[in-house]
Design a protein around this motif. Structure first.
Motif, PDB file in Angstrom:
ATOM      1  N   THR A  17       0.807  -1.295  -0.021  1.00  0.00           N
ATOM      2  CA  THR A  17       0.089   0.044  -0.112  1.00  0.00           C
ATOM      3  C   THR A  17       0.893   1.143  -0.018  1.00  0.00           C
ATOM      4  O   THR A  17       0.599   2.184  -0.990  1.00  0.00           O
ATOM      5  N   LEU A  18       1.890   1.279   0.665  1.00  0.00           N
ATOM      6  CA  LEU A  18       2.571   2.456   1.214  1.00  0.00           C
ATOM      7  C   LEU A  18       3.539   2.741  -0.215  1.00  0.00           C
ATOM      8  O   LEU A  18       3.674   4.050  -0.798  1.00  0.00           O
ATOM      9  N   LYS A  19       4.007   1.641  -0.841  1.00  0.00           N
ATOM     10  CA  LYS A  19       4.889   1.980  -1.936  1.00  0.00           C
ATOM     11  C   LYS A  19       4.569   2.698  -3.031  1.00  0.00           C
ATOM     12  O   LYS A  19       4.979   3.320  -3.876  1.00  0.00           O
ATOM     13  N   LYS A  20       3.114   2.655  -3.230  1.00  0.00           N
ATOM     14  CA  LYS A  20       2.255   3.177  -4.515  1.00  0.00           C
ATOM     15  C   LYS A  20       2.160   4.654  -4.406  1.00  0.00           C
ATOM     16  O   LYS A  20       2.120   5.199  -5.557  1.00  0.00           O
ATOM     17  N   GLN A  21       2.543   5.199  -3.252  1.00  0.00           N
ATOM     18  CA  GLN A  21       2.517   6.751  -3.183  1.00  0.00           C
ATOM     19  C   GLN A  21       3.899   7.357  -3.725  1.00  0.00           C
ATOM     20  O   GLN A  21       3.771   8.626  -4.013  1.00  0.00           O
ATOM     21  N   PHE A  22       5.008   6.555  -4.071  1.00  0.00           N
ATOM     22  CA  PHE A  22       6.288   7.097  -4.324  1.00  0.00           C
ATOM     23  C   PHE A  22       6.679   6.704  -5.753  1.00  0.00           C
ATOM     24  O   PHE A  22       6.250   5.393  -6.259  1.00  0.00           O
ATOM     25  N   TYR A  23       7.520   7.317  -6.090  1.00  0.00           N
ATOM     26  CA  TYR A  23       8.258   7.086  -7.487  1.00  0.00           C
ATOM     27  C   TYR A  23       8.916   5.734  -7.603  1.00  0.00           C
ATOM     28  O   TYR A  23       9.815   5.588  -6.390  1.00  0.00           O
ATOM     29  N   PRO A  24       8.648   4.816  -8.087  1.00  0.00           N
ATOM     30  CA  PRO A  24       9.218   3.506  -8.063  1.00  0.00           C
ATOM     31  C   PRO A  24      10.824   3.376  -8.027  1.00  0.00           C
ATOM     32  O   PRO A  24      11.534   2.650  -7.256  1.00  0.00           O
ATOM     33  N   ASN A  25      11.680   4.223  -8.711  1.00  0.00           N
ATOM     34  CA  ASN A  25      13.151   4.165  -8.423  1.00  0.00           C
ATOM     35  C   ASN A  25      13.560   4.677  -6.893  1.00  0.00           C
ATOM     36  O   ASN A  25      14.603   4.092  -6.665  1.00  0.00           O
ATOM     37  N   LEU A  26      12.705   5.500  -6.498  1.00  0.00           N
ATOM     38  CA  LEU A  26      12.905   6.066  -5.034  1.00  0.00           C
ATOM     39  C   LEU A  26      12.745   4.866  -4.142  1.00  0.00           C
ATOM     40  O   LEU A  26      13.698   4.490  -3.190  1.00  0.00           O
ATOM     41  N   TRP A  27      11.565   4.005  -4.275  1.00  0.00           N
ATOM     42  CA  TRP A  27      11.122   3.005  -3.429  1.00  0.00           C
ATOM     43  C   TRP A  27      12.132   1.829  -3.329  1.00  0.00           C
ATOM     44  O   TRP A  27      12.696   1.420  -2.334  1.00  0.00           O
ATOM     45  N   GLU A  28      12.742   1.769  -4.679  1.00  0.00           N
ATOM     46  CA  GLU A  28      13.489   0.573  -4.757  1.00  0.00           C
ATOM     47  C   GLU A  28      14.941   0.710  -4.330  1.00  0.00           C
ATOM     48  O   GLU A  28      15.651  -0.349  -3.441  1.00  0.00           O
ATOM     49  N   THR A  29      15.123   2.154  -3.913  1.00  0.00           N
ATOM     50  CA  THR A  29      16.497   2.490  -3.264  1.00  0.00           C
ATOM     51  C   THR A  29      16.506   2.314  -1.662  1.00  0.00           C
ATOM     52  O   THR A  29      17.432   2.268  -1.136  1.00  0.00           O
ATOM     53  N   VAL A  30      15.300   2.160  -1.177  1.00  0.00           N
ATOM     54  CA  VAL A  30      15.183   1.826   0.223  1.00  0.00           C
ATOM     55  C   VAL A  30      14.980   0.496   0.775  1.00  0.00           C
ATOM     56  O   VAL A  30      14.882   0.235   1.836  1.00  0.00           O
ATOM     57  N   LEU A  31      14.977  -0.372  -0.192  1.00  0.00           N
ATOM     58  CA  LEU A  31      14.884  -1.741  -0.243  1.00  0.00           C
ATOM     59  C   LEU A  31      16.252  -2.480   0.171  1.00  0.00           C
ATOM     60  O   LEU A  31      17.288  -2.122  -0.429  1.00  0.00           O
ATOM     61  N   TYR A  32      16.166  -3.441   1.130  1.00  0.00           N
ATOM     62  CA  TYR A  32      16.960  -4.185   1.387  1.00  0.00           C
ATOM     63  C   TYR A  32      16.535  -5.753   1.504  1.00  0.00           C
ATOM     64  O   TYR A  32      15.864  -5.972   2.396  1.00  0.00           O
ATOM     65  N   LYS A  33      17.030  -6.594   0.689  1.00  0.00           N
ATOM     66  CA  LYS A  33      16.651  -7.734   0.750  1.00  0.00           C
ATOM     67  C   LYS A  33      14.937  -7.812   0.789  1.00  0.00           C
ATOM     68  O   LYS A  33      14.390  -8.663   1.560  1.00  0.00           O
ATOM     69  N   ASN A  34      14.485  -6.887  -0.217  1.00  0.00           N
ATOM     70  CA  ASN A  34      13.150  -6.634  -0.429  1.00  0.00           C
ATOM     71  C   ASN A  34      12.233  -6.128   0.546  1.00  0.00           C
ATOM     72  O   ASN A  34      11.141  -6.222   0.726  1.00  0.00           O
ATOM     73  N   LYS A  35      13.003  -5.646   1.757  1.00  0.00           N
ATOM     74  CA  LYS A  35      12.341  -4.986   2.708  1.00  0.00           C
ATOM     75  C   LYS A  35      12.637  -3.620   2.950  1.00  0.00           C
ATOM     76  O   LYS A  35      13.792  -3.307   2.786  1.00  0.00           O
ATOM     77  N   PRO A  36      11.670  -2.560   3.079  1.00  0.00           N
ATOM     78  CA  PRO A  36      12.027  -1.254   3.266  1.00  0.00           C
ATOM     79  C   PRO A  36      12.666  -0.970   4.849  1.00  0.00           C
ATOM     80  O   PRO A  36      12.289  -1.274   5.604  1.00  0.00           O
ATOM     81  N   TYR A  37      13.718  -0.109   4.637  1.00  0.00           N
ATOM     82  CA  TYR A  37      14.316   0.410   5.842  1.00  0.00           C
ATOM     83  C   TYR A  37      14.488   1.755   5.874  1.00  0.00           C
ATOM     84  O   TYR A  37      14.940   2.651   6.852  1.00  0.00           O
ATOM     85  N   ALA A  38      13.440   2.290   5.204  1.00  0.00           N
ATOM     86  CA  ALA A  38      13.470   3.908   5.197  1.00  0.00           C
ATOM     87  C   ALA A  38      12.354   4.495   4.125  1.00  0.00           C
ATOM     88  O   ALA A  38      11.630   3.434   3.597  1.00  0.00           O
ATOM     89  N   VAL A  39      11.591   5.439   4.460  1.00  0.00           N
ATOM     90  CA  VAL A  39      10.573   6.081   3.426  1.00  0.00           C
ATOM     91  C   VAL A  39      11.064   7.202   2.773  1.00  0.00           C
ATOM     92  O   VAL A  39      11.461   8.085   3.424  1.00  0.00           O
ATOM     93  N   PRO A  40      11.247   7.136   1.337  1.00  0.00           N
ATOM     94  CA  PRO A  40      11.545   8.367   0.753  1.00  0.00           C
ATOM     95  C   PRO A  40      10.914   9.909   1.079  1.00  0.00           C
ATOM     96  O   PRO A  40       9.844   9.601   1.261  1.00  0.00           O
TER      97      PRO A  40
END
Length: 430
Positions: free
Chosen positions: A123-146
Motif C-alpha cells: 500500500t505504502l510504496k504506491k505513493q512514491f516514485y518507483p526508483n526511489l522506493w527501490e532504493t530504500v529496499l534491502y532484501k526486499n524489505k524497506p528500511y526507510a521511506v523516501p
C-alpha cells in the motif's frame, strides 16, 4: 554489624537509584500530558528550511493527541556521525533524515529498523516514485521511506544569450550545442576571461554525473556489475578534460578561488552564463535581489540519439536501530511523507518530493519562474537515476575520484584513468 548495615544501605541506595532511573526513563518517554515523545533529527537549520520542517512538526502534533514530536537540528555532516554513534550506544533518535543512496548499507550493518513490521508495504510504496522506493529496499524489505529527491537542471542567463546573439528561448539540448553556445558566451578582456560561457564542473553536476549522462544513464556500478571503463564513459571523460584545456588550469583555479567561500554564486554574479544545479537553486536566484532574467531546462543530452540523463540523490525518513518508539515514529513518518506534508514542503522549497501526487499537484499552485523551474524538475525525473552505494563496493568512489581528477588535470590519459579505476574497484569486492 556496621559493615552489614552499610552494605544494606548501599544496596537500598542502588535499588532506589535503579527505580528512580526507571521512572525517569518512563517520564522522558512521555510529556506531562501523557503523549509519547518522538525525537526527530534533521540537518535543516537554514532560514528557508527550518521554519518549513518545524511547521510540519507542529501540524502533526496538533493533528492527534497521542504523540509529541520534538525536532532537533544537527548540522550537515555531524548528523551522520552522531546518528551512528547514538545507534552504537543504544540511544538513538526515533526518526532521522538520512541519505537515500546509502540506505542498504545501514540496513546491512544493522543500523536501521526494518519498517515492514509497521507498514503494509504494497500500500505504502504506491505513493512514491518507483526508483526511489527501490532504493530504500534491502532484501526486499524497506528500511526507510523516501522524503525528497533531486535532479540537476541547466540554468542559463537569458540576457547573456541575447548579448551573444543566441535565442534566449532555445537553450542547448546536446553536448555539442552546449559547447557552441559556451564559446559565444565567453567574454575576454585584456587576455583574461571576465565571463565563462560554461564549465561542466562548476555547479551541481560532477564528473560521475557527466559520465553517467554520456553512458545512457548508467553509473559506475549497475546491478552489482562494474561499468566504469566503458566506451561512452571514455568519451565523456575526454570531453571533460578538453574543457579544462580550453580555459586553462589557471583560469579555472582563479574562478574556483573567487567563489570558494560560498558567499557569491558565479552564475548569479554574472561570471558564468550557464550553470547546473538542483531546482532549489531557484530560491538563491530569487532571494539574491538581482532580478536575474534566467531560463532553465533539463540537462543536455550526450547527442541527438540520447536522453537528457540526470543524476539524483535525496533523503529519507528513517528509524534508527534501537529507537525507543518505532511504532509512534512510523506514524509520524507516514504523515511526513504523505501528500499534504509533501506538497507543503515542495511549495515552500521548490524541492522534488518523493510523493507522486504531491509532486504533480504542487504545479497547480505555482506560477511564473517558480512554476517553470518546478515543471522542468518534474520532467527531468523521468531521466534521473540514483546511485545507491553498492554493498559489494562500499568505498568505490574513493578509488575512482582521484583518478578521474588526474585525467581532467592532464596528469594521465582518460583511458588510463578509467582502466586503472575499474581494476582498483574490482579488487575491493566484499
Amino acid at each position: 554489624m556496621k559493615k552489614i548495615i552499610g552494605s544494606l544501605s548501599l544496596i537500598v541506595l542502588l535499588l532506589l537509584s535503579t527505580i528512580l532511573s526507571g521512572c525517569s526513563s518512563k517520564s522522558s518517554a512521555a510529556s506531562s500530558n501523557g503523549k509519547v515523545v518522538v525525537d526527530f533529527w534533521t540537518f535543516w537549520g537554514s532560514e528557508t528550511r527550518r521554519p518549513v520542517i518545524e511547521k510540519l512538526v507542529d501540524d502533526f502534533n496538533k493533528s492527534q493527541d497521542k504523540i509529541l514530536v520534538k525536532h532537533t537540528f544537527i548540522p550537515w555532516g555531524d548528523i551522520w556521525t552522531k546518528n551512528l554513534a547514538a545507534v552504537a550506544a543504544g540511544n538513538p533518535a526515533d526518526v532521522v533524515i538520512n541519505d537515500i543512496n546509502s540506505v542498504s548499507q545501514r540496513a546491512e550493518n544493522n543500523q536501521a529498523e526494518d519498517l515492514s513490521k509497521y507498514i503494509n508495504q504494497d500500500t505504502l510504496k504506491k505513493q512514491f516514485y518507483p526508483n526511489l522506493w527501490e532504493t530504500v529496499l534491502y532484501k526486499n524489505k524497506p528500511y526507510a521511506v523516501p522524503f525528497t529527491t533531486d535532479t540537476r537542471l541547466l540554468f542559463y542567463n537569458k540576457d547573456a544569450f541575447k548579448e551573444a546573439g543566441l535565442d534566449p528561448n532555445r537553450p542547448p539540448a546536446t553536448w555539442k550545442e552546449l559547447e557552441e553556445d559556451a564559446k559565444k558566451l565567453d567574454v575576454k578582456q585584456d587576455g583574461k576571461y571576465t565571463r565563462i560561457g560554461f564549465y561542466p564542473l562548476f555547479g551541481g553536476f560532477g564528473a560521475p554525473s557527466w559520465l553517467k549522462n554520456a553512458d545512457n544513464g548508467i553509473g559506475y556500478v549497475e546491478n552489482g556489475e562494474l561499468k566504469i571503463n566503458t566506451p561512452n564513459k571514455l568519451k565523456g571523460l575526454e570531453w571533460l578534460a578538453d574543457w579544462q584545456k580550453r580555459y586553462g588550469v589557471k583560469t579555472i583555479q582563479n574562478y574556483q578561488a573567487e567563489f570558494s567561500n560560498g558567499q557569491t554564486n558565479p552564475f548569479i554574479a554574472g561570471k558564468v552564463a550557464m550553470f547546473t544545479d538542483v531546482a532549489t537553486f531557484y530560491t538563491q536566484i530569487r532571494d539574491s535581489g538581482t532580478k536575474m532574467n534566467f531560463g532553465v531546462t533539463t540537462m543536455p543530452a550526450f547527442d541527438e540519439n540520447s536522453k537528457p540523463w540526470s543524476d539524483g540523490g535525496g533523503f529519507v525518513a528513517e528509524i534508527p536501530k534501537g529507537a525507543k518508539h518505532p511504532k509512534e515514529a512510523m506514524e509520524f513518518i507516514k504523515y511526513l511523507t504523505g501528500e499534504k506534508a509533501q506538497k507543503y514542503w515542495a511549495e515552500k522549497n521548490y524541492d522534488n518530493v518523493a510523493n507522486i501526487k504531491a509532486a504533480e499537484s504542487v504545479l497547480n499552485d505555482l506560477n511564473g519562474n517558480a512554476k517553470t523551474v518546478y515543471q522542468n524538475a518534474v520532467d527531468s525525473l523521468k531521466y534521473t537515476t540514483l546511485s545507491p552505494v553498492p554493498n559489494k563496493y562500499p568505498d568505490y568512489q574513493e578509488r575512482i575520484n582521484p583518478l578521474i581528477e588526474s585525467a581532467i588535470d592532464g596528469k594521465m590519459t582518460p583511458a588510463q584513468a578509467l582502466n586503472e579505476a575499474e581494476k582498483d574497484v574490482a579488487k575491493m569486492k566484499k
